[in-house]
Design a protein around this motif. Structure first.
Motif, PDB file in Angstrom:
ATOM      1  N   THR A 188      21.781 136.926  79.658  1.00 44.09           N
ATOM      2  CA  THR A 188      22.480 136.429  78.472  1.00 44.09           C
ATOM      3  C   THR A 188      21.490 136.260  77.329  1.00 44.09           C
ATOM      4  OG1 THR A 188      24.081 135.196  79.821  1.00 44.09           O
ATOM      5  CG2 THR A 188      23.884 134.556  77.511  1.00 44.09           C
ATOM      6  N   ILE A 189      21.887 136.674  76.130  1.00 47.49           N
ATOM      7  CA  ILE A 189      21.101 136.387  74.942  1.00 47.49           C
ATOM      8  C   ILE A 189      21.998 135.732  73.902  1.00 47.49           C
ATOM      9  CG2 ILE A 189      19.421 138.234  75.310  1.00 47.49           C
ATOM     10  CD1 ILE A 189      20.890 139.844  73.125  1.00 47.49           C
ATOM     11  N   ASP A 190      21.347 135.062  72.960  1.00 48.61           N
ATOM     12  CA  ASP A 190      22.038 134.333  71.906  1.00 48.61           C
ATOM     13  C   ASP A 190      21.454 134.810  70.576  1.00 48.61           C
ATOM     14  OD1 ASP A 190      23.593 131.714  71.088  1.00 48.61           O
ATOM     15  OD2 ASP A 190      21.655 131.549  70.105  1.00 48.61           O
ATOM     16  N   LEU A 191      22.312 135.169  69.649  1.00 44.34           N
ATOM     17  CA  LEU A 191      21.876 135.609  68.323  1.00 44.34           C
ATOM     18  C   LEU A 191      22.253 134.529  67.316  1.00 44.34           C
ATOM     19  CD1 LEU A 191      23.125 139.292  68.589  1.00 44.34           C
ATOM     20  CD2 LEU A 191      20.765 138.511  68.851  1.00 44.34           C
ATOM     21  N   ASP A 192      21.273 133.718  66.919  1.00 43.53           N
ATOM     22  CA  ASP A 192      21.504 132.602  66.001  1.00 43.53           C
ATOM     23  C   ASP A 192      21.252 133.096  64.579  1.00 43.53           C
ATOM     24  OD1 ASP A 192      21.058 130.309  64.333  1.00 43.53           O
ATOM     25  OD2 ASP A 192      20.774 129.101  66.120  1.00 43.53           O
ATOM     26  N   LEU A 193      22.333 133.334  63.828  1.00 42.32           N
ATOM     27  CA  LEU A 193      22.225 133.949  62.510  1.00 42.32           C
ATOM     28  C   LEU A 193      22.413 132.897  61.421  1.00 42.32           C
ATOM     29  CD1 LEU A 193      24.210 137.255  63.094  1.00 42.32           C
ATOM     30  CD2 LEU A 193      21.821 136.702  63.622  1.00 42.32           C
ATOM     31  N   GLU A 194      21.361 132.708  60.650  1.00 44.49           N
ATOM     32  CA  GLU A 194      21.392 131.760  59.531  1.00 44.49           C
ATOM     33  C   GLU A 194      20.587 132.355  58.385  1.00 44.49           C
ATOM     34  OE1 GLU A 194      20.637 127.597  60.727  1.00 44.49           O
ATOM     35  OE2 GLU A 194      20.407 128.357  62.775  1.00 44.49           O
ATOM     36  N   GLY A 195      20.811 131.878  57.178  1.00 47.07           N
ATOM     37  CA  GLY A 195      20.045 132.341  56.028  1.00 47.07           C
ATOM     38  C   GLY A 195      20.121 133.838  55.858  1.00 47.07           C
TER      39      GLY A 195
END
Length: 526
Positions: A162-169
């Protein structure tokens, strides 16, 4: 009776147009109700096939270091290690927080070894890319193939499912990066599936009580357009700022955000040709509060809010609950008086004997249930560990004759230990000593492929070379065989060679790799 008119089957009765219409409508409603009921049943069944999980974020590079390999409860056995970002001046090379390359993190932070230790304990690990600070890989790596390789190098190194893509800015606003990222992740996911190693992908996005931003919905759409099979969309129910109406609690704002996101995802998936049921959509939603004091002054997520959000998540069948962060799951000490200032290592609220991780994780499954190895498998893992061989061990083999101090690392019986204080002749794997009594902390197993850490040497002339005719006083430093040593007391004609071999009786103290690196590091003139 087939072919006989209704009037002849039921003498004296007439079936009016009105009655016939009623019969048809009732039949249609019954059929429609059965269809809807069957659809809801199938939806609920499909949703329940996917577990609702809890997994807390861990800030890997925060100080003090959080010992995720020593989980405080079952909920804390599932972690999302954060954050992988683009390396400094290396746009396609993943790094931990722009501070450590993957190799450096393995050496300096023991990340690989600690992951192995948590896995031995039945835990599970995923990794988050991006975050609020630094540059997410897709914003700097402009070649989709190299970008895919960068993601793959992390997935393969840590054996992730599992991976997590934390998209901000910029990671969220850069439309070209959105397309590149989606293309790279879709290709990686396809490769993993072909190798029978499926990869779950979560998209983590900011949210308001009214739902995802326009940029957030665009990010989801980009993933679906690229044929990424999203495990779900994890919304950060935190730092609402002006989007949260005055007087609204953090719990109310969070549940409103979840409800709004549910409706938005229904529209997005339908536009993609996927008409998902309500239960299936809830399984594709994750909720991540920032526990305690948020970055916005006045926004405080309390333990009571955590109780309410957990109950909401369980009732709705939310697919994932997380929290930022496990590092912060503690009451701040008395030396931290300004609780409105966010700390990396405490929540800013009085927790007494409660933990946010246990509260939010109650009633949810943990991925560890899917990955816990059996006793025989654990035994097999241990059998594959390297023997205590100085030629292959990453640190010196423990010796009962050597003196060790805080931070010294040794190998013993296939595991790496770190000294907690001055010690001599205390076996690291003492089965009797309690944690507060033993001088050693277990870091994790010796890993296949481990080898001795390279020795950091210094240029000739950094300090005078040792000579047997010179008298040295305590604190004097010399060079010997490319290493730095410091006199522990008055000495003359006593070679530093014994210190290089670890003899505790030597008058010389050998500088460690870390001490040498600190000594050689350029000083900030500011």
């Amino acid at each position: 009776m087939i072919g006989v008119p209704l009037s002849q089957r039921f003498p004296g009765r007439k079936l009016s147009v009105f009655r016939l219409t009623v019969v048809v409508v009732v039949a249609a409603l019954l059929a429609g109700g059965a269809y809807i009921g069957w659809g809801r049943y199938n939806d609920a069944r499909a949703a329940s096939a996917k577990p609702a999980i809890f997994a807390g974020y861990v800030d890997v590079t925060a100080t003090p270091s959080y010992t995720f390999e020593e989980p405080v409860n079952d909920a804390a056995k599932s972690v999302v290690l954060s954050f992988i970002v683009a390396g400094k001046d290396k746009p396609c090379e993943p790094s931990w927080g722009n501070f450590y390359s993957l190799d450096q993190a393995g050496q300096d932070l023991d990340v690989d070894r600690r992951i192995a230790r948590l896995t031995q304990l039945g835990g599970s690990v995923s990794v988050s890319f991006g975050g609020q600070a630094n540059a997410e890989l897709a914003t700097t790596c402009t070649d989709a193939h190299q970008l895919k390789d960068a993601y793959a190098s992390v997935v393969e190194r840590y054996n992730l499912s599992t991976i997590d893509l934390d998209l901000e800015g910029a990671g969220l606003s850069d439309t070209a990066a959105l397309a590149r990222r989606a293309q790279a992740v879709a290709a990686l996911q396809a490769d993993r599936l072909a190798a029978n190693k499926p990869l779950s992908v979560w998209l983590t996005l900011p949210v308001a009580p009214t739902g995802l931003t326009a940029e957030g919905t665009a990010a989801v759409t980009a993933m679906l357009d690229a044929k990424v099979d999203l495990a779900g969309v994890n919304v950060m129910t935190m730092d609402f700022g002006g989007s949260k109406p005055a007087g609204t609690t953090m719990l109310a704002a969070s549940t409103a955000a979840a409800e709004a996101t549910h409706g938005q995802l229904a529209t997005i998936y339908k536009a993609d040709g996927q008409d998902l049921g309500s239960d299936s959509l809830w399984r594709k939603i994750g909720l991540t509060p920032m526990i305690g004091q948020n970055d916005i002054v006045g926004e405080i997520f309390t333990l009571q809010d955590a109780d309410g959000l957990r109950d909401f998540a369980v009732a709705k069948g939310v697919g994932r609950v997380s929290m930022w962060s496990l590092n912060r799951d503690a009451t701040c000490g008395p030396n931290y008086p300004d609780l409105t200032r966010v700390s990396d290592s405490c929540s800013g609220v009085e927790q007494k004997d409660r933990l946010f991780s246990a509260t939010l994780g109650e009633g949810l499954k943990s991925p560890l249930a899917e990955t816990t190895a059996s006793a025989s498998a654990q035994a097999a893992i241990k059998e594959t560990l390297p023997a205590d061989d100085p030629a292959t061990s990453p640190y010196p083999i423990w010796s009962s004759l050597a003196v060790y101090v805080e931070g010294d690392r040794v190998v013993w019986h296939g595991n790496v230990y770190a000294g907690k204080w001055w010690t001599q002749d205390e076996v690291p794997d003492n089965p009797v000593a309690k944690d507060g009594l033993t001088a050693w902390k277990l870091i994790g197993p010796v890993l296949p492929g481990d080898k001795p850490a390279p020795v950091v040497t210094v240029p000739d002339g950094t300090y005078p070379s040792w000579t047997g005719t010179t008298t040295y006083l305590q604190g004097d430093r010399v060079m010997f065989d490319g290493r730095i040593l410091e006199a522990k007391w008055w000495t003359r004609d006593e070679s530093p060679l014994a210190a290089l071999q670890g003899a505790p009786s030597s008058p010389w103290k050998l500088f460690t790799n870390a001490q040498v690196q600190e000594l050689l590091a350029p000083k900030d003139k500011n």
